[in-house]
Write an enzyme that holds these catalytic residues in place. Structure first.
Site, PDB file in Angstrom:
ATOM      1  N   ASP A 119     -17.887  34.011  23.018  1.00 34.28           N
ATOM      2  CA  ASP A 119     -18.674  32.849  22.603  1.00 34.28           C
ATOM      3  C   ASP A 119     -17.676  31.876  21.994  1.00 34.28           C
ATOM      4  OD1 ASP A 119     -20.953  31.291  22.013  1.00 34.28           O
ATOM      5  OD2 ASP A 119     -20.941  32.050  19.955  1.00 34.28           O
ATOM      6  N   ASP A 132     -22.039  34.449  16.097  1.00 36.16           N
ATOM      7  CA  ASP A 132     -21.110  34.271  17.224  1.00 36.16           C
ATOM      8  C   ASP A 132     -20.743  35.619  17.840  1.00 36.16           C
ATOM      9  OD1 ASP A 132     -20.035  31.251  16.395  1.00 36.16           O
ATOM     10  OD2 ASP A 132     -20.492  32.576  14.721  1.00 36.16           O
ATOM     11  N   GLU A 157     -19.425  31.564  27.747  1.00 35.51           N
ATOM     12  CA  GLU A 157     -20.544  30.629  27.773  1.00 35.51           C
ATOM     13  C   GLU A 157     -20.143  29.362  28.522  1.00 35.51           C
ATOM     14  OE1 GLU A 157     -22.843  30.078  24.053  1.00 35.51           O
ATOM     15  OE2 GLU A 157     -22.740  27.959  24.585  1.00 35.51           O
TER      16      GLU A 157
END
EC number: 3.1.21.10
Lengths: 176, 176
Positions: B7, B141, B68
């Site tokens: 992330d 996260d 992501e």
């Protein structure tokens, strides 16, 4: 001072090396473009950009890397690729201990043309004149990379004085 | 399949390793956060992220990196840092020949919660349940990185079938 200017992009990453000092004639040491195929996977494009930037760092041993400061509000469709390519360029320089300087597009235009809103042709014409070239470097990304390097050479003395003043101010603050 | 989920972020880059296959129980192999100081220079932050990702790749030898997919319209203030951190992660994996897979935030949320609009708490709760953890991984996260890895493990079979179908279609097109 020898500066490698990088106009970041995934498809075309402009690179240009300029040597000189504020108030002295400038010399172009090299100019080119690192290209990656638009249909390749993103990861392998980033690896190709890394290899290209490493090659320019090896070849020209610049003292500073000057990169365009990317703003998220400009050109929303291409801004992600620009940010990713600039990250790779900054990483390559910082890994070698080469300082990275960021300049906004309007700072660069103002430095070489006198106007922060100059168009590409005007920037190309001034780069050609300032570096005493026979013709404007093509593509525009290559000319922009040279303009970034010139901008850094001319702005660096002022930036250094500002940083020294800030450091002095911070020291005074601590000892007060 | 062992997947390193990332992330991306400059201040906190969530990382999580999950092993498993679609339809089989999942196992967490590691979770953490690569942090860089917000007041450090951008270049040295990118170098620190590179070192952190390299460490996770060395330690866990994942077969795939799942990152992501960053959209420029989301979170305009932080999107540049996200794009830069994700570029470094993708570069590290691609340099080693590890495939990189991109998943959108809503694909990840839909994969682990059933809804593409689930909130952070719901994602954290499902990650905790799916990996049989005692508590949700902190910070968010880290949980998001695990969710990315889970999403990839579950979506990969469908993605592979789609790619094979497209390749077959392309071959048929050429021979027609």
């Amino acid at each position: 001072m020898r500066v490698l200017g990088v106009d970041p992009g995934l498809t075309r990453c402009g690179v240009g090396v300029v040597e000189g000092a504020a108030g002295r004639p400038l010399t172009m040491r090299g100019v080119g473009v690192v290209r990656t195929p638009a249909d390749a996977e993103l990861g392998s494009r980033l690896v190709a950009i890394e290899a290209g930037i490493e090659h320019w760092l090896d070849e020209h041993r610049p003292e500073v890397l000057a990169v365009e400061r990317v703003f998220s509000q400009h050109n929303v469709r291409t801004v992600m690729g620009t940010a990713q390519a600039s990250a790779v360029a900054m990483l390559c320089a910082s890994r070698r201990g080469i300082p990275v300087a960021l300049h906004t597009p309007s700072e660069v235009k103002a430095a070489v043309t006198g106007s922060g809103r100059a168009d590409k042709a005007q920037v190309g014409a001034m780069v050609t004149r300032l570096l005493r070239l026979d013709a404007p470097p093509k593509p525009a990304d290559a000319a922009d990379a040279l303009a970034l390097a010139i901008c850094h050479i001319w702005r660096a003395p002022a930036q250094n004085r500002l940083q020294q003043a800030q450091a002095l101010h911070a020291r005074k603050g601590r000892t007060a």
